[in-house]
Motif scaffolding. Structure first.
Motif, PDB file in Angstrom:
ATOM      1  N   ASP A  79       0.804  -1.232   0.000  1.00 24.91           N
ATOM      2  CA  ASP A  79       0.000   0.000   0.000  1.00 24.91           C
ATOM      3  C   ASP A  79       0.830   1.272   0.000  1.00 24.91           C
ATOM      4  O   ASP A  79       0.302   2.345   0.326  1.00 24.91           O
ATOM      5  N   GLY A  80       2.116   1.187  -0.298  1.00 17.77           N
ATOM      6  CA  GLY A  80       2.942   2.392  -0.366  1.00 17.77           C
ATOM      7  C   GLY A  80       3.002   3.120   0.960  1.00 17.77           C
ATOM      8  O   GLY A  80       3.055   2.487   2.025  1.00 17.77           O
ATOM      9  N   PRO A  81       2.977   4.434   0.938  1.00 23.88           N
ATOM     10  CA  PRO A  81       3.086   5.196   2.203  1.00 23.88           C
ATOM     11  C   PRO A  81       1.890   5.007   3.127  1.00 23.88           C
ATOM     12  O   PRO A  81       1.951   5.383   4.291  1.00 23.88           O
ATOM     13  N   ARG A  82       0.808   4.428   2.629  1.00 25.23           N
ATOM     14  CA  ARG A  82      -0.362   4.177   3.493  1.00 25.23           C
ATOM     15  C   ARG A  82      -0.182   2.923   4.340  1.00 25.23           C
ATOM     16  O   ARG A  82      -0.936   2.700   5.288  1.00 25.23           O
ATOM     17  N   SER A  83       0.773   2.066   3.959  1.00 22.96           N
ATOM     18  CA  SER A  83       0.903   0.776   4.633  1.00 22.96           C
ATOM     19  C   SER A  83       1.406   0.942   6.068  1.00 22.96           C
ATOM     20  O   SER A  83       2.264   1.779   6.358  1.00 22.96           O
ATOM     21  N   PRO A  84       0.892   0.128   6.992  1.00 18.86           N
ATOM     22  CA  PRO A  84       1.425   0.166   8.363  1.00 18.86           C
ATOM     23  C   PRO A  84       2.866  -0.301   8.447  1.00 18.86           C
ATOM     24  O   PRO A  84       3.550  -0.054   9.445  1.00 18.86           O
ATOM     25  N   LEU A  85       3.343  -0.966   7.377  1.00 20.77           N
ATOM     26  CA  LEU A  85       4.735  -1.427   7.377  1.00 20.77           C
ATOM     27  C   LEU A  85       5.739  -0.278   7.318  1.00 20.77           C
ATOM     28  O   LEU A  85       6.942  -0.504   7.467  1.00 20.77           O
ATOM     29  N   VAL A  86       5.254   0.956   7.095  1.00 18.23           N
ATOM     30  CA  VAL A  86       6.162   2.112   7.036  1.00 18.23           C
ATOM     31  C   VAL A  86       6.934   2.243   8.358  1.00 18.23           C
ATOM     32  O   VAL A  86       8.106   2.675   8.363  1.00 18.23           O
ATOM     33  N   ILE A  87       6.329   1.806   9.447  1.00 19.17           N
ATOM     34  CA  ILE A  87       7.027   1.927  10.741  1.00 19.17           C
ATOM     35  C   ILE A  87       8.277   1.053  10.771  1.00 19.17           C
ATOM     36  O   ILE A  87       9.136   1.250  11.634  1.00 19.17           O
ATOM     37  N   THR A  88       8.371   0.094   9.845  1.00 18.55           N
ATOM     38  CA  THR A  88       9.572  -0.747   9.830  1.00 18.55           C
ATOM     39  C   THR A  88      10.824   0.076   9.528  1.00 18.55           C
ATOM     40  O   THR A  88      11.932  -0.313   9.900  1.00 18.55           O
ATOM     41  N   TYR A  89      10.663   1.211   8.845  1.00 17.44           N
ATOM     42  CA  TYR A  89      11.814   2.106   8.647  1.00 17.44           C
ATOM     43  C   TYR A  89      12.414   2.508   9.994  1.00 17.44           C
ATOM     44  O   TYR A  89      13.632   2.624  10.132  1.00 17.44           O
ATOM     45  N   PHE A  90      11.543   2.725  10.974  1.00 18.27           N
ATOM     46  CA  PHE A  90      12.036   3.112  12.296  1.00 18.27           C
ATOM     47  C   PHE A  90      12.755   1.944  12.977  1.00 18.27           C
ATOM     48  O   PHE A  90      13.691   2.149  13.735  1.00 18.27           O
ATOM     49  N   ILE A  91      12.299   0.709  12.695  1.00 21.69           N
ATOM     50  CA  ILE A  91      12.990  -0.455  13.262  1.00 21.69           C
ATOM     51  C   ILE A  91      14.399  -0.571  12.678  1.00 21.69           C
ATOM     52  O   ILE A  91      15.376  -0.831  13.394  1.00 21.69           O
ATOM     53  N   ILE A  92      14.502  -0.347  11.360  1.00 23.30           N
ATOM     54  CA  ILE A  92      15.834  -0.389  10.724  1.00 23.30           C
ATOM     55  C   ILE A  92      16.728   0.692  11.321  1.00 23.30           C
ATOM     56  O   ILE A  92      17.907   0.463  11.615  1.00 23.30           O
ATOM     57  N   LEU A  93      16.150   1.866  11.535  1.00 22.27           N
ATOM     58  CA  LEU A  93      16.919   2.974  12.115  1.00 22.27           C
ATOM     59  C   LEU A  93      17.328   2.635  13.552  1.00 22.27           C
ATOM     60  O   LEU A  93      18.457   2.923  13.971  1.00 22.27           O
ATOM     61  N   ALA A  94      16.424   2.010  14.286  1.00 18.55           N
ATOM     62  CA  ALA A  94      16.733   1.680  15.684  1.00 18.55           C
ATOM     63  C   ALA A  94      17.806   0.608  15.782  1.00 18.55           C
ATOM     64  O   ALA A  94      18.534   0.539  16.782  1.00 18.55           O
ATOM     65  N   ALA A  95      17.928  -0.241  14.746  1.00 16.69           N
ATOM     66  CA  ALA A  95      18.945  -1.304  14.781  1.00 16.69           C
ATOM     67  C   ALA A  95      20.324  -0.786  14.397  1.00 16.69           C
ATOM     68  O   ALA A  95      21.316  -1.477  14.618  1.00 16.69           O
ATOM     69  N   ALA A  96      20.400   0.424  13.833  1.00 20.61           N
ATOM     70  CA  ALA A  96      21.702   0.943  13.374  1.00 20.61           C
ATOM     71  C   ALA A  96      22.705   1.138  14.517  1.00 20.61           C
ATOM     72  O   ALA A  96      23.876   0.770  14.377  1.00 20.61           O
ATOM     73  N   PRO A  97      22.315   1.708  15.677  1.00 23.81           N
ATOM     74  CA  PRO A  97      23.318   1.909  16.734  1.00 23.81           C
ATOM     75  C   PRO A  97      23.894   0.611  17.285  1.00 23.81           C
ATOM     76  O   PRO A  97      24.932   0.640  17.927  1.00 23.81           O
TER      77      PRO A  97
END
Lengths: 207, 183
Positions: free
Chosen positions: A114-132
């Protein structure tokens, strides 16, 4: 001939980076397993008697095949990382490569979902949180930038190709701002971590 | 060159390496030692084993999907999966992928098995050193496949035993219920 040893901080950074990459890889595989299980439930439905998950209408065979292929590619990349690390191959660029693969595969899934409407967009934050976890401020900056680019690609795709997946402009800006600020906070965290470690070492060495 | 663990980070260096693969510390004589951090760094733990098992679980789930939805893809999928399974079995067996490395033996390998980030293979005779010093790749592959098949057979046997035990247990409960209700 005496060869100059690497600095103490470099050694610490490499060792903790190695351990963090292992943990990030474990998190990656667990996340794929969980999200693919949800996809299977969406596709086939699940009836446990006391609770029922009916199949989702939009999940057709073509979409399911694409998600399955992307899940296999993601697991294969995670296994590749595992094999590399267990083969004593741990280049400095590995963490950047794995992060890029994560962002590209997630964006690919969102492009067919669903593009930017998808709830999976929050996974970007998970990837960001795993960086440190990889113990590198540079990687955190890169991940924040990569996730913002990935989200902008989704917004652009919705704007040009799939108007039904568009989200309001304020929502786009808030998501981009949240990614940028989260990245900034994590960069500060990395810097403070290093300063705290050095201060602790100095206090231990002081008489 | 690399007789034991890296003096700097405690990792297990590759055979014949001049520098530590992890921290870049020179492994030869004459290098000034820095404070070791291996004592503060426990072995990698079982995280990578969990990662492997979960990955296998996902790949098996995908295999089941293929069997039901697109059975024509099952054979190429299985063919692609076999080399991955061999490699991962090797990693589970000796804790690293070392088909192309010369084998290590002796106290260094034994000492590194508990403290290093990437522990050395156990001195179990699983690998053989070729006369020219290079690893015997064929022997390693054959050993790995044998270990993998034996492990799979043991796992299947245990599952069948569990199934039989559950069946016997259920039958016993049914008989007990019939006896109780019959009176």
């Amino acid at each position: 001939m005496t060869v100059a040893p690497p600095s103490a901080w470099h050694v610490v950074e490499r060792v903790w980076s190695y351990r963090g990459e292992e943990r990030a890889n474990l998190m990656r595989i667990l996340a794929i397993a969980c999200f693919y299980a949800i996809e299977l439930v969406n596709r086939h439905g699940l009836n446990l008697g006391f609770i029922e998950f009916p199949p989702v209408e939009g999940v057709d065979e073509r979409f399911h095949a694409a998600v399955t292929a992307l899940a296999v590619a993601w697991v294969a990349s995670a296994l590749g990382v595992l094999i590399m690390m267990r083969s004593r191959r741990f280049p400095t660029t590995l963490k950047y490569i794995t992060t890029t693969v994560d962002v590209v595969l997630l964006t690919s899934i969102l492009l067919i979902a669903d593009g930017p409407r998808s709830p999976l967009v929050i996974t970007y934050f998970i990837i960001l949180a795993a960086a440190p976890l990889r113990f590198s401020a540079g990687l955190v900056r890169y991940t924040a930038l990569a996730t913002i680019v990935g989200y902008v690609v989704l917004v652009g795709d919705a704007w040009l190709r799939r108007p039904e997946t568009r989200v309001p402009r304020y929502q786009q800006l808030m998501t981009i701002l949240a990614l940028a600020l989260a990245g900034l906070a994590l960069v500060y965290l990395m810097k403070m971590l290093r300063e705290a470690a050095e201060a602790y070492a100095a206090r231990r060495e002081a008489p | 060159m690399s007789a034991g663990l890296c003096a700097s980070c405690g990792s297990d260096p590759a055979p014949g390496a001049s520098f530590c693969w992890l921290c870049g510390y020179p492994l030869g004589a004459g290098a000034a030692p820095v404070a070791r951090i291996a004592q503060a760094s426990p072995a990698a733990g079982i995280g990578w084993v969990v990662a492997f098992v979960v990955a296998l679980f996902v790949l098996s789930g995908v295999g089941l999907e293929l069997a039901f939805l697109w059975p024509g893809l099952l054979i190429p999928y299985a063919a692609a999966l076999v080399p991955v399974l061999v490699v991962m079995t090797r990693i589970l067996y000796v804790q690293r992928f070392d088909f192309w490395e010369g084998s290590k033996s002796g106290p260094a390998a034994a000492a590194s098995s508990g403290a290093a980030l990437a522990p050395a293979q156990p001195a179990s005779g699983a690998t053989r050193e070729a006369p020219d010093g290079s690893s015997d790749v064929v022997a390693k592959v054959v050993t790995t496949v044998a270990v993998g098949m034996a492990g799979t057979a043991i796992a299947i046997g245990l599952l069948m035993l569990l199934a039989v035990a559950a069946f016997v247990f259920l039958v016993a409960i049914c008989f007990a219920a019939i006896l109780v209700l019959g009176h």
